[in-house]
Enzyme design. Sequence first.
Site, PDB file in Angstrom:
ATOM      1  CB  SER A  30      -0.944  -0.002   1.204  1.00 44.19           C
ATOM      2  OG  SER A  30      -0.226  -0.140   2.418  1.00 44.19           O
ATOM      3  CD  GLU A  32       0.803   8.299   4.859  1.00 42.99           C
ATOM      4  OE1 GLU A  32       0.407   7.380   5.598  1.00 42.99           O
ATOM      5  OE2 GLU A  32       1.478   9.266   5.261  1.00 42.99           O
ATOM      6  CG  ASP A 124       1.303  14.711  16.222  1.00 43.52           C
ATOM      7  OD1 ASP A 124       1.092  14.011  17.231  1.00 43.52           O
ATOM      8  OD2 ASP A 124       1.925  14.314  15.228  1.00 43.52           O
ATOM      9  CG  PHE A 233       8.789  13.555   8.533  1.00 42.22           C
ATOM     10  CD1 PHE A 233       8.080  14.746   8.542  1.00 42.22           C
ATOM     11  CD2 PHE A 233       9.133  13.008   7.307  1.00 42.22           C
ATOM     12  CE1 PHE A 233       7.719  15.382   7.369  1.00 42.22           C
ATOM     13  CE2 PHE A 233       8.779  13.625   6.120  1.00 42.22           C
ATOM     14  CZ  PHE A 233       8.072  14.820   6.154  1.00 42.22           C
ATOM     15  CG  HIS A 283       1.492   1.990   4.552  1.00 42.44           C
ATOM     16  ND1 HIS A 283       0.350   2.044   3.777  1.00 42.44           N
ATOM     17  CD2 HIS A 283       1.685   3.246   5.030  1.00 42.44           C
ATOM     18  CE1 HIS A 283      -0.131   3.278   3.796  1.00 42.44           C
ATOM     19  NE2 HIS A 283       0.657   4.026   4.545  1.00 42.44           N
TER      20      HIS A 283
END
Length: 309
Positions: A30, A32, A124, A233, A283
């Site tokens: 998958s 993103e 967040d 990140f 992913h």
Amino acid sequence: MSAPLDPRHEELTAHDSPLFASLPGDLSISFEFFPPKTEKMEEKLWDTVEQLKPLDPSFVSVTYGAGGSTRERTHATVARIISEAGLPAAAHLTCVDASKAEIREVAEQYWEAGVRHIVALRGDAGEPGAPFVPHPEGYRNAAELVAGLKQIADFEISVAAYPEVHPDAASAEADIDNLKRKLDAGASRAITQFFFSAETFFRFRDALAQRGIEAPVVPGILPVTNVAQARKFAGACGAAIPDWMDGLFEGLDERPAARQLVAATIAAELSRRLYAGGVRDFHFYTLNRPELSYAICHLLGRRPKGGAA
């Protein structure tokens, strides 16, 4: 599709043979994406979708942020992926700055647009280190969000997992407790934040098994081309950037092609080690850059559906 290889054979292959030779491509993958902010970024996103679509992902997801304009871009992007690209698309939803009524409205719009899969996140506060403050009429955490979404419609729901412990968690055990609450509330799988050591994932997987958590936990892979960006990140999700990564990218600031080669090599090696440990579900955080994720999938034996180039 070929049968999975024997684990002992995999162990020997990972140590004694070419790492990426003759892999059967027995993967579920998958991807993103993030929603475009400009017309140029929209063109880049659609180029990414078109390049990765032939690999037949089980789904693709589109990130989401607080604020009306970001929500609208996410919604438009997800709807277009479903209607034009014909891919199963999951939409991200967070608790940030939204009441339960607003989340219900967004979720109902997604259902009407054909979305059947939600990635449910607490979200967040915005500034690194700032405490999360729930909306006074909103959901307090991701577990509550999952339960609320399941009452709205029969969504498939994925949630986040943190192999190196979320910064807000009191302990690793408390973090796993939180993950269990999300799964018990109705989530069907967890997708991890990125990490850079296969052992980190395997230790996390073992810890979940000891707690009786049997839901699929999918490793999230981030091909890094910008260490400074990755470090930003990482600060938000508790991931560690190993010192050796800085060294590997040193001197490549003006060499983007070389940076991409190094990034693909690091991420492919990590993915291969995970594969050797039995992982068959990946992913990829694409950052809307298709080449790196495509190359890693290719190395792992994944070829375009139907054998097309």
